[in-house]
Enzyme design. Structure first.
Site, mmCIF file in Angstrom:
data_model
loop_
_atom_site.group_PDB
_atom_site.id
_atom_site.type_symbol
_atom_site.label_atom_id
_atom_site.label_comp_id
_atom_site.label_asym_id
_atom_site.label_seq_id
_atom_site.Cartn_x
_atom_site.Cartn_y
_atom_site.Cartn_z
ATOM 1 C CG HIS A 1 -2.097 -1.008 0.967
ATOM 2 N ND1 HIS A 1 -3.353 -0.666 0.554
ATOM 3 C CD2 HIS A 1 -2.101 -2.353 1.093
ATOM 4 C CE1 HIS A 1 -4.096 -1.775 0.456
ATOM 5 N NE2 HIS A 1 -3.350 -2.819 0.778
ATOM 6 C CB SER B 1 -2.187 -8.212 -10.662
ATOM 7 O OG SER B 1 -2.871 -7.067 -11.070
ATOM 8 C CB SER B 2 -5.737 -12.360 -13.475
ATOM 9 O OG SER B 2 -6.775 -12.070 -12.593
ATOM 10 C CD GLU C 1 -7.679 -2.701 -12.175
ATOM 11 O OE1 GLU C 1 -7.067 -3.270 -13.087
ATOM 12 O OE2 GLU C 1 -8.213 -3.309 -11.231
ATOM 13 C CG ASP D 1 -1.751 -4.445 -9.375
ATOM 14 O OD1 ASP D 1 -0.868 -4.559 -8.515
ATOM 15 O OD2 ASP D 1 -2.965 -4.403 -9.102
HETATM 16 C C1 GLA Z 1 -3.536 -4.008 -4.852
HETATM 17 C C2 GLA Z 1 -3.527 -2.800 -5.783
HETATM 18 C C3 GLA Z 1 -2.125 -2.205 -5.896
HETATM 19 C C4 GLA Z 1 -1.534 -1.941 -4.514
HETATM 20 C C5 GLA Z 1 -1.667 -3.182 -3.643
HETATM 21 C C6 GLA Z 1 -1.234 -2.952 -2.221
HETATM 22 O O1 GLA Z 1 -2.792 -5.063 -5.419
HETATM 23 O O2 GLA Z 1 -3.991 -3.167 -7.056
HETATM 24 O O3 GLA Z 1 -2.159 -1.010 -6.656
HETATM 25 O O4 GLA Z 1 -2.123 -0.825 -3.910
HETATM 26 O O5 GLA Z 1 -3.003 -3.665 -3.597
HETATM 27 O O6 GLA Z 1 0.112 -2.642 -2.148
#
Ligand code: GLA
Length: 388
Positions: A32, A126-127, A160, A172
């Site tokens: 985060h 993160s697909s 997104e 991502d």
């Molecule tokens: C998700 C979000 C990212 C990031 C993480 C936490 O994966 O898509 O952008 O904020 O949480 O680090």
């Protein structure tokens, strides 16, 4: 020839003009930090999403997944996203809007898109970014645009945020777009600026997916986002001339947030120290100190759990169980949290049997199965055909 070539031909009666692939990603460290202007390190992995695409003459858009049901047929580029089982089309459609924003001719252009994935969904890999980046590369090539990689990555993130409606940071899309087989992606999220940090050969990743997701995971993510913003505003109101939360010097955090609402203070302490852990990880990687990197991964998890409060008992259990095992360099929750997966960084000696023993302990404790996914760094988003 790529196997998706003939599947595309069978499905749409034409040869694809382009095939592009983008990897999933692991958040290595930097939990985060991205939407707080901080630093983050990520790895693109071997598994990912491949899309094949071709132009149509009739202005229609057809999107399908390999092995999925009939194609979704659109008479025009829709202004609104879909919900339910067709919501996956929002990623390529959102990307198309970003790419074709200034080009009404391309907005009216028809195309076919076929998607294939070997990336598990819901594992925190993160697909969605992999689908966005592969679609962006394919549509970009298909329509003869001439954008830079950076522009494509930023467009995928806007898709997104604005079309899909998820307020994620740049992690991502940045990692999927800039990944490399032998390096981590370092993002200074203020720019954002993308670079790579060499990773020693033989480093492996193991994903332990709990398949547990907090029912409110999306709103909890937004809530954390808001708490971080509140911390920044309170600091600015107190006279701190900072643009991002991470601009506050780490040794001043405790005093500066002492009077803030307790949860807001905890979020700020986590984000600011986490940012510095990422910078320390880059230093230690440069110095070949993998054990030291591992300590930072454990410290990151502890901070997520105690201060950011986005771990779960399941994730805490897994990290504690992995710690100190032969071959394990470090472990932490990866991605947004509130369920999901733990990532272990290991050397080559770590075995499937060792991972199975973690799964057995997990099942004894929680009564549910744990999915184990071994992986390693893989290349970033790229054209497969015509060769990029
Ligand atoms: C998700 C979000 C990212 C990031 C993480 C936490 O994966 O898509 O952008 O904020 O949480 O680090």
């Amino acid at each position: 020839m790529h196997p998706l070539h003939s599947s595309f031909e069978k499905r749409f009666g034409q040869a694809p003009a382009v095939i592009a692939r983008a990897p999933g990603r692991i958040e290595f460290i930097g939990n985060h930090t991205d939407y707080n202007g901080g630093a983050v390190l990520g790895a693109s992995i071997q598994q990912g999403v491949t899309v094949a695409a071709g132009l149509r003459r009739d202005g229609c858009i057809q999107l399908a997944t390999l092995g999925g049901g009939p194609a979704v047929r659109l008479d025009e580029l829709p202004k609104q996203g879909r919900s339910g089982s067709e919501s996956w089309i929002n990623y390529p459609v959102g990307v198309a809007w970003e790419l074709f924003r200034e080009r009404t001719d391309l907005q009216r252009q028809g195309w076919n898109l076929l998607v294939e994935s070997d990336l598990p969904t819901g594992a925190g890999l993160s697909s969605s970014a992999a689908l966005e980046l592969s679609s962006a590369l394919a549509l970009h090539h298909l329509t003869g645009l001439d954008w830079s990689r950076r522009e494509l990555v930023l467009a995928a993130r806007r898709a997104e945020n604005d079309f899909v409606g998820v307020p994620c940071g740049i992690l991502d899309q940045g990692v999927s777009g800039y990944g490399s087989e032998d390096a981590l992606v370092f993002i200074d999220c203020r720019g954002p600026d993308f670079s790579t940090v060499p990773l020693p050969a033989g480093v492996r990743f193991w994903i332990f997916n709990t398949h547990q997701k907090h029912a409110l995971v999306d709103s909890l993510y937004s809530q954390r986002h808001n708490e971080c913003r509140q911390a920044l505003r309170l600091l600015q109101a107190a006279g701190r001339r900072i643009e991002h939360l991470i601009d506050l010097p780490a040794d001043e955090v405790d005093a500066a947030v002492a009077e803030f609402p307790a949860a807001v203070a905890r979020r700020a302490r986590h984000v600011i120290h986490e940012h510095h852990r990422v910078l320390a990880a880059v230093d230690r990687l440069g110095g070949g100190d993998l054990a030291g990197v591992g300590e930072l991964l454990y410290a990151s998890h502890h901070s997520s759990s105690e201060l950011f409060e986005n771990a779960t008992p399941e994730l805490d259990f897994l990290v504690a169980n992995l710690r100190g095992r032969p071959g394990v360099i470090g472990a932490r929750l990866t991605g947004g949290g509130f369920g999901g997966a733990v990532m272990a960084v290991t050397d080559e000696s770590y075995t499937r049997e060792a991972a199975e023993s973690v799964a057995r302990a997990y099942r004894e404790r929680f009564g549910s199965p744990l999915e184990i996914l071994p992986t390693r760094p893989g290349p970033g988003a790229r054209l497969l055909y015509p060769e990029g």
